[in-house]
Design an enzyme around this catalytic site. Structure first.
Site, PDB file in Angstrom:
ATOM      1  N   ALA A  11      42.217  -8.714  18.527  1.00 11.32           N
ATOM      2  CA  ALA A  11      43.007  -7.849  17.580  1.00 11.32           C
ATOM      3  C   ALA A  11      42.310  -7.670  16.410  1.00 11.32           C
ATOM      4  O   ALA A  11      42.945  -7.611  15.458  1.00 11.32           O
ATOM      5  CB  ALA A  11      44.461  -8.138  17.770  1.00 11.32           C
ATOM      6  N   TRP A  14      37.881  -3.856  15.203  1.00 13.27           N
ATOM      7  CA  TRP A  14      37.252  -3.017  16.358  1.00 13.27           C
ATOM      8  C   TRP A  14      38.182  -2.917  17.340  1.00 13.27           C
ATOM      9  O   TRP A  14      38.111  -1.953  18.059  1.00 13.27           O
ATOM     10  CB  TRP A  14      35.776  -3.383  16.567  1.00 13.27           C
ATOM     11  CG  TRP A  14      34.887  -2.337  17.469  1.00 13.27           C
ATOM     12  CD1 TRP A  14      33.869  -2.965  18.155  1.00 13.27           C
ATOM     13  CD2 TRP A  14      34.933  -1.100  17.548  1.00 13.27           C
ATOM     14  NE1 TRP A  14      33.301  -1.983  18.816  1.00 13.27           N
ATOM     15  CE2 TRP A  14      34.029  -0.716  18.769  1.00 13.27           C
ATOM     16  CE3 TRP A  14      36.009   0.045  17.117  1.00 13.27           C
ATOM     17  CZ2 TRP A  14      33.760   0.581  19.021  1.00 13.27           C
ATOM     18  CZ3 TRP A  14      35.646   1.256  17.786  1.00 13.27           C
ATOM     19  CH2 TRP A  14      34.929   1.618  18.483  1.00 13.27           C
ATOM     20  N   ARG A  35      47.137 -14.693  17.261  1.00 13.85           N
ATOM     21  CA  ARG A  35      48.472 -14.906  16.532  1.00 13.85           C
ATOM     22  C   ARG A  35      49.710 -14.313  16.914  1.00 13.85           C
ATOM     23  O   ARG A  35      49.522 -12.940  16.993  1.00 13.85           O
ATOM     24  CB  ARG A  35      48.042 -14.915  14.920  1.00 13.85           C
ATOM     25  CG  ARG A  35      47.010 -15.917  14.613  1.00 13.85           C
ATOM     26  CD  ARG A  35      46.859 -15.817  12.919  1.00 13.85           C
ATOM     27  NE  ARG A  35      46.432 -14.379  12.610  1.00 13.85           N
ATOM     28  CZ  ARG A  35      47.012 -13.862  11.764  1.00 13.85           C
ATOM     29  NH1 ARG A  35      48.174 -14.236  10.861  1.00 13.85           N
ATOM     30  NH2 ARG A  35      46.529 -12.609  11.283  1.00 13.85           N
ATOM     31  N   TYR A  51      43.848  -5.767   9.434  1.00 12.57           N
ATOM     32  CA  TYR A  51      42.368  -5.335   9.506  1.00 12.57           C
ATOM     33  C   TYR A  51      42.508  -3.759   9.500  1.00 12.57           C
ATOM     34  O   TYR A  51      41.637  -3.289   8.870  1.00 12.57           O
ATOM     35  CB  TYR A  51      42.195  -5.730  10.933  1.00 12.57           C
ATOM     36  CG  TYR A  51      41.915  -7.130  11.555  1.00 12.57           C
ATOM     37  CD1 TYR A  51      40.626  -7.505  10.690  1.00 12.57           C
ATOM     38  CD2 TYR A  51      42.580  -7.924  11.777  1.00 12.57           C
ATOM     39  CE1 TYR A  51      40.205  -8.829  11.069  1.00 12.57           C
ATOM     40  CE2 TYR A  51      42.335  -9.126  12.158  1.00 12.57           C
ATOM     41  CZ  TYR A  51      41.099  -9.638  11.698  1.00 12.57           C
ATOM     42  OH  TYR A  51      40.793 -10.928  11.855  1.00 12.57           O
ATOM     43  N   ALA A 142      34.978   0.924  12.560  1.00 13.64           N
ATOM     44  CA  ALA A 142      36.288   1.020  13.082  1.00 13.64           C
ATOM     45  C   ALA A 142      37.299   1.942  12.139  1.00 13.64           C
ATOM     46  O   ALA A 142      37.908   2.471  12.635  1.00 13.64           O
ATOM     47  CB  ALA A 142      36.531  -0.504  13.018  1.00 13.64           C
ATOM     48  N   LYS A 193      20.348  -3.896  14.961  1.00 18.29           N
ATOM     49  CA  LYS A 193      20.461  -3.124  13.664  1.00 18.29           C
ATOM     50  C   LYS A 193      21.640  -3.833  12.662  1.00 18.29           C
ATOM     51  O   LYS A 193      21.492  -3.631  11.608  1.00 18.29           O
ATOM     52  CB  LYS A 193      21.243  -1.952  14.247  1.00 18.29           C
ATOM     53  CG  LYS A 193      22.676  -2.160  14.815  1.00 18.29           C
ATOM     54  CD  LYS A 193      23.938  -2.022  14.026  1.00 18.29           C
ATOM     55  CE  LYS A 193      25.244  -2.322  14.763  1.00 18.29           C
ATOM     56  NZ  LYS A 193      26.394  -2.507  14.127  1.00 18.29           N
ATOM     57  N   ARG A 257      30.217  -4.270   7.839  1.00 13.89           N
ATOM     58  CA  ARG A 257      30.447  -5.766   7.410  1.00 13.89           C
ATOM     59  C   ARG A 257      28.948  -6.356   7.218  1.00 13.89           C
ATOM     60  O   ARG A 257      28.818  -7.151   5.998  1.00 13.89           O
ATOM     61  CB  ARG A 257      31.107  -6.633   8.485  1.00 13.89           C
ATOM     62  CG  ARG A 257      32.540  -6.135   8.620  1.00 13.89           C
ATOM     63  CD  ARG A 257      33.311  -6.783  10.041  1.00 13.89           C
ATOM     64  NE  ARG A 257      32.708  -6.129  10.988  1.00 13.89           N
ATOM     65  CZ  ARG A 257      33.470  -6.445  12.529  1.00 13.89           C
ATOM     66  NH1 ARG A 257      34.319  -7.074  12.387  1.00 13.89           N
ATOM     67  NH2 ARG A 257      32.734  -5.804  13.447  1.00 13.89           N
TER      68      ARG A 257
END
EC number: 1.1.1.94
Length: 337
Positions: A11, A14, A35, A51, A142, A193, A257
């Protein structure tokens, strides 16, 4: 097509976003969150604030903290855990997989200890036929997809039927999947990448301009293509969404990221400080040594990956990276004269 139960395991940004994609395509989906408080938030409030902020998730998406319940009887299981935890997690889930289940990888990494691609780890641990496995890759930032901004992606499987099933349950008004049978090319494009994005991020942190970053991206695509071709990929795959498309998105976007991780390094933060500062997995950091090892195994020169590994390992200062790449022996870029 009738798929009664789809599960997404993981979870994070993405995994949650892809679960929303499936729900927006009209298919009920169960999302496993490690969690319990996250699972409760997703089910009751339809948000995953950590997120995805206050973005509202679809009604057809529910969550659970019980991973076995999520897996049980699922016809399609979408794996969105960090690449280096896949083997351990999947070993736990294997006894609960229904016969004929389709297993889908959202992970863009290479297993460090073995050098295996994620689809290879899935086939080995779950002991399923490779035709039951699919991988999803492409320009998949995302947060943009969670905002329902239009994007395209690639679903690859050795079985076009499996790829079509996965494409069908994820095709909606803003998410368009294309199918492909070149699993190697799609996975290698997604994995390498991330390393190139680290290099671009370092250059950005060093205040280098767009010429420098464009050079790294372009040579990074060549590097990725050489390795993928040596491993059996089709060259055209790397010029498509899973190659060039994903590379451009990951290297250019501040949402990436890996690019962000590299930028922090380029600005002078230590590796440990960047890891402590960032809360999400930058797969390129873990996968870079495994990708470099693959290059050596297949006798493919990977100068950008080698330089990034040297920075991560402390053998090369970030301010030496660009100079090292530009000081390499001049070569002819085009086909042989």
């Amino acid at each position: 097509m009738s798929v009664e139960k789809t599960a997404v395991l993981g979870a994070g940004s993405w995994g949650t976003t892809y679960a929303a994609v499936v729900a927006d395509a009209g298919f009920p989906v169960t999302l496993w969150a490690r969690r319990s408080e996250v699972a409760e938030e997703i089910t009751s409030s339809h948000t995953n604030e950590r997120y995805l902020g206050d973005r509202v998730l679809p009604e057809l998406l529910s969550a659970t903290a019980d991973d076995i319940a999520a897996v049980a009887d699922a016809e399609v299981i979408i794996l969105a855990v960090p690449a280096q935890t896949l083997r351990e997690n999947l070993s736990r889930w294997k006894p609960h997989l229904r016969p004929g289940v389709k297993l889908v990888s959202l992970m863009k990494g290479i297993e460090v200890d073995t050098g295996k691609r994620m689809s290879e780890v899935i086939a080995e641990v779950a002991e399923v036929d490779s035709t039951q496995i699919a991988v999803v890759s492409g320009p998949n930032l995302a947060r943009e997809i969670a905002d329902r901004q239009p994007t395209a992606t690639v679903v690859a499987s050795e079985s076009i039927e499996t790829a079509e099933v996965v494409a069908e349950i994820s095709a909606n008004g803003y998410f368009r999947p294309y199918t492909n049978t070149d699993v190697v090319g799609v996975e290698m494009g997604g994995a390498v990448k991330n390393v190139i994005a680290l290099a671009v991020g370092i250059a950005d942190g060093q205040k280098l301009g767009d010429n420098s970053k464009a050079s790294i991206i372009t040579r990074g695509l060549a590097e990725t293509s050489r390795l993928a071709a040596a491993m059996g990929a089709q060259p055209h795959t790397l010029s498509g969404l899973a190659g060039l498309g994903d590379l451009v998105a990951t290297c250019a976007s501040p949402l990436s990221r890996n690019r962000t991780f590299g930028r922090h390094l380029g600005e002078g933060m230590s590796l440990d400080d960047v890891i402590a500062h960032t809360s999400q997995t930058a797969e390129g950091v873990k996968s870079a040594p495994a990708i470099l090892a693959l290059g050596r195994r297949y006798s493919v020169d990977l100068p950008i990956t080698e330089a990034v590994c040297a920075v991560l390992g402390g053998q090369l200062r970030v301010d030496e990276l660009a100079g090292l790449l530009l000081s390499r022996k001049r070569k002819h870029e085009g086909p042989p004269a």
